[in-house]
Design a protein around this motif. Structure first.
Motif, PDB file in Angstrom:
ATOM      1  N   SER A   1       0.800  -1.234   0.000  1.00  0.00           N
ATOM      2  CA  SER A   1       0.000   0.000   0.000  1.00  0.00           C
ATOM      3  C   SER A   1       0.825   1.274   0.000  1.00  0.00           C
ATOM      4  O   SER A   1       0.372   2.307  -0.496  1.00  0.00           O
ATOM      5  CB  SER A   1      -0.935   0.004   1.201  1.00  0.00           C
TER       6      SER A   1
ATOM      7  N   LYS B   1      -5.377   3.217   5.167  1.00  0.00           N
ATOM      8  CA  LYS B   1      -6.625   3.603   4.504  1.00  0.00           C
ATOM      9  C   LYS B   1      -6.696   3.043   3.088  1.00  0.00           C
ATOM     10  O   LYS B   1      -7.748   2.604   2.630  1.00  0.00           O
ATOM     11  CB  LYS B   1      -6.765   5.129   4.465  1.00  0.00           C
ATOM     12  N   THR B   2      -5.554   3.093   2.413  1.00  0.00           N
ATOM     13  CA  THR B   2      -5.480   2.543   1.057  1.00  0.00           C
ATOM     14  C   THR B   2      -5.880   1.067   1.077  1.00  0.00           C
ATOM     15  O   THR B   2      -6.684   0.604   0.256  1.00  0.00           O
ATOM     16  CB  THR B   2      -4.036   2.684   0.515  1.00  0.00           C
TER      17      THR B   2
ATOM     18  N   TYR C   1      -7.611  -0.523   3.427  1.00  0.00           N
ATOM     19  CA  TYR C   1      -9.001  -0.702   3.850  1.00  0.00           C
ATOM     20  C   TYR C   1      -9.985  -0.391   2.719  1.00  0.00           C
ATOM     21  O   TYR C   1     -11.000  -1.089   2.561  1.00  0.00           O
ATOM     22  CB  TYR C   1      -9.331   0.147   5.087  1.00  0.00           C
ATOM     23  N   ASP C   2      -9.692   0.626   1.929  1.00  0.00           N
ATOM     24  CA  ASP C   2     -10.559   0.967   0.790  1.00  0.00           C
ATOM     25  C   ASP C   2     -10.689  -0.203  -0.175  1.00  0.00           C
ATOM     26  O   ASP C   2     -11.774  -0.503  -0.681  1.00  0.00           O
ATOM     27  CB  ASP C   2      -9.995   2.177   0.023  1.00  0.00           C
TER      28      ASP C   2
ATOM     29  N   GLU D   1     -12.821  -2.944   1.414  1.00  0.00           N
ATOM     30  CA  GLU D   1     -14.256  -2.631   1.316  1.00  0.00           C
ATOM     31  C   GLU D   1     -14.814  -2.936  -0.059  1.00  0.00           C
ATOM     32  O   GLU D   1     -15.897  -3.483  -0.200  1.00  0.00           O
ATOM     33  CB  GLU D   1     -14.466  -1.145   1.619  1.00  0.00           C
ATOM     34  N   LYS D   2     -14.036  -2.583  -1.081  1.00  0.00           N
ATOM     35  CA  LYS D   2     -14.492  -2.836  -2.450  1.00  0.00           C
ATOM     36  C   LYS D   2     -14.586  -4.329  -2.738  1.00  0.00           C
ATOM     37  O   LYS D   2     -15.321  -4.752  -3.626  1.00  0.00           O
ATOM     38  CB  LYS D   2     -13.550  -2.166  -3.453  1.00  0.00           C
TER      39      LYS D   2
ATOM     40  N   CYS E   1      -9.139  -8.164   6.988  1.00  0.00           N
ATOM     41  CA  CYS E   1      -8.229  -7.089   6.641  1.00  0.00           C
ATOM     42  C   CYS E   1      -7.103  -7.154   7.670  1.00  0.00           C
ATOM     43  O   CYS E   1      -7.229  -6.675   8.798  1.00  0.00           O
ATOM     44  CB  CYS E   1      -8.964  -5.747   6.692  1.00  0.00           C
TER      45      CYS E   1
ATOM     46  N   CYS F   1      -8.388   2.306  11.508  1.00  0.00           N
ATOM     47  CA  CYS F   1      -8.586   2.338  10.052  1.00  0.00           C
ATOM     48  C   CYS F   1      -9.360   1.125   9.535  1.00  0.00           C
ATOM     49  O   CYS F   1      -9.497   0.949   8.333  1.00  0.00           O
ATOM     50  CB  CYS F   1      -7.247   2.437   9.340  1.00  0.00           C
TER      51      CYS F   1
END
Ligand SMILES: *Cc1c(COP(=O)(O)O)cnc(C)c1O
Length: 223
Positions: free
Chosen positions: A128, A179-180, A182-183, A186-187, A196, A210
């Motif tokens: 990330s 955050k990268t 986790y995004d 989520e997707k 995660c 996060c």
């Protein structure tokens, strides 16, 4: 008080403080990274309730699995995986391989799993913070590669993503890397991503903040 109990409680309390603030319904699982300790310390940690342990070398995992075969431990593999060690790793029956770091590696693991008629749970490792010294797929390619593994590697069960926080003292930068990850996680929810895995001794609270639901904690737990 048993060995490790005090710091174990302290870490659980730290995690709990952040968790209830961020997400009451999120269960956070701790993988105790035992790479720097022996079987004796692992069994002491087991005695206070820890069941999941992580190793980063196949050879070490093998000897610890053998020494501790009487305990119902859940073993996780978290390290760089060389192609010539894949068969040995599969034979050790790991609960989860966190460190599948490329499409090529996934295909190699899948090929050997098929020969052994086995199915393995894995996470896709994401680089990330885009650091040269780190393994993992680039964040902008992660979803595409995840889908490709899911559709071509029938003996692998993709369970989510793993990442190591940015290598810096700067909290803001580490947070950005979490955050990268986790995004992307989520997707991948609709593709069944469940875990995660991010956050280590120095940044586990930030990771929970996060959205991490699996932490890999070594040094603060054992030393
Ligand atoms: C060693 C290691 C950890 C644990 O690191 P600590 O800083 O000791 O908590 C977590 N993840 C990976 C991939 C590791 O190699």
């Amino acid at each position: 008080m048993k060995k490790y109990e005090e710091r174990y409680d302290e870490i659980l309390t730290n995690i709990e403080k952040v968790r209830v603030r961020v997400n009451q319904h999120q269960i956070v699982k701790i993988i105790a990274v035992s790479k720097s300790v022996d079987a004796k310390e692992i069994s002491q940690m087991y005695d206070i309730g820890q069941r999941a342990f992580g190793e980063n070398r196949v050879q070490d995992l093998k000897s610890k699995v053998k020494e501790l075969e009487n305990l119902p431990i859940e073993w996780h593999f978290i390290g760089r995986l060389q192609t010539n060690k894949i068969n040995a790793l599969i034979d050790l029956n790991p609960t989860l391989i966190h460190s599948c770091s490329s499409l090529e590696l996934a295909k190699e693991i899948d090929k050997r799993a098929k020969v052994k008629n086995r199915t393995l749970d894995i996470l896709l490792q994401i680089n990330s913070a885009k650091e040269e010294q780190k393994a993992g797929v680039m964040p902008e390619l992660a979803i595409e590669i995840y889908d490709e593994i899911a559709s071509t590697c029938s003996n692998l069960n993709l369970k989510g993503v793993m990442s190591i926080g940015a290598h810096t003292e700067e909290k803001r930068v580490i947070k950005e890397s979490f955050k990268t990850t986790y995004d992307i996680f989520e997707k991948l929810n609709k593709q069944g991503a469940k875990y995660c895995s991010m956050g280590m001794s120095n940044d586990y609270e930030l990771a929970v903040e996060c959205g991490a639901n699996m932490l890999r904690i070594g040094s603060v737990l054992f030393h």
